[in-house]
Scaffold this motif. Structure first.
Motif, PDB file in Angstrom:
ATOM      1  N   GLY A 256     -10.294  -8.630   5.139  1.00  0.00           N
ATOM      2  CA  GLY A 256      -9.429  -7.852   4.271  1.00  0.00           C
ATOM      3  C   GLY A 256      -9.310  -6.407   4.664  1.00  0.00           C
ATOM      4  O   GLY A 256      -8.529  -5.682   4.088  1.00  0.00           O
TER       5      GLY A 256
ATOM      6  N   LYS B  92      -6.060  -4.198   3.642  1.00  0.00           N
ATOM      7  CA  LYS B  92      -6.296  -3.214   2.593  1.00  0.00           C
ATOM      8  C   LYS B  92      -5.962  -1.806   3.064  1.00  0.00           C
ATOM      9  O   LYS B  92      -5.450  -0.997   2.300  1.00  0.00           O
ATOM     10  CB  LYS B  92      -7.746  -3.286   2.118  1.00  0.00           C
ATOM     11  CG  LYS B  92      -8.036  -4.511   1.278  1.00  0.00           C
ATOM     12  CD  LYS B  92      -9.454  -4.501   0.779  1.00  0.00           C
ATOM     13  CE  LYS B  92      -9.729  -5.756  -0.042  1.00  0.00           C
ATOM     14  NZ  LYS B  92     -11.116  -5.811  -0.507  1.00  0.00           N
TER      15      LYS B  92
ATOM     16  N   ASP C 181      -2.167  -1.529   3.005  1.00  0.00           N
ATOM     17  CA  ASP C 181      -1.712  -1.417   1.618  1.00  0.00           C
ATOM     18  C   ASP C 181      -2.022  -0.043   1.048  1.00  0.00           C
ATOM     19  O   ASP C 181      -1.194   0.546   0.335  1.00  0.00           O
ATOM     20  CB  ASP C 181      -2.366  -2.495   0.748  1.00  0.00           C
ATOM     21  CG  ASP C 181      -1.825  -3.884   1.029  1.00  0.00           C
ATOM     22  OD1 ASP C 181      -0.736  -3.985   1.636  1.00  0.00           O
ATOM     23  OD2 ASP C 181      -2.497  -4.858   0.646  1.00  0.00           O
TER      24      ASP C 181
END
Length: 117
Positions: free
Chosen positions: A44, A48, A51
């Motif tokens: 992730g 992440k 994002d």
């Protein structure tokens, strides 16, 4: 310190942060997230980071827009900003037009007489 000065300082700080966040991103989709590892190899971390950078860009842009609008309102409400009374006045506005230089009429008449002959 006026409210406009405070808004101006906040606008400068947010604009600088926005430039930093945009410069960290890579226009081809890699950016900071590609330096942490390959495409989707990490669980992730990469996603992440992308994002976070995307959300922070939109958030800082929105905050910058709101601060600019609020600073404009504080300028309009301040006692320093006074409206011009030129258009509201019924009195005529005087303008100073410079005087034309005096011409020598005797020379002009002599020139006209010479050209007529």
């Amino acid at each position: 310190m006026s409210t406009f000065t405070i808004f101006l300082a906040l606008i400068i700080i947010v604009a600088f942060l926005l430039v930093v966040v945009i410069m960290v991103q890579n226009p081809k989709g890699g950016g900071l997230s590609s330096s942490f590892g390959g495409g989707g190899q990490q669980m992730g971390g990469v996603k992440k980071t992308t994002d976070f950078l995307d959300k922070s860009t939109w958030t800082l842009a929105t905050v910058l827009l709101v601060l600019i609008l609020l600073s404009n309102v504080t300028i309009m409400d301040s006692p320093v900003a006074q409206e011009s009374g030129i258009f509201e006045s019924d009195e005529p506005v005087e303008t100073n037009i410079p005087a034309q230089p005096a011409t020598n009429t005797a020379n002009d008449q002599a020139t006209q007489t010479d050209t007529a002959q």
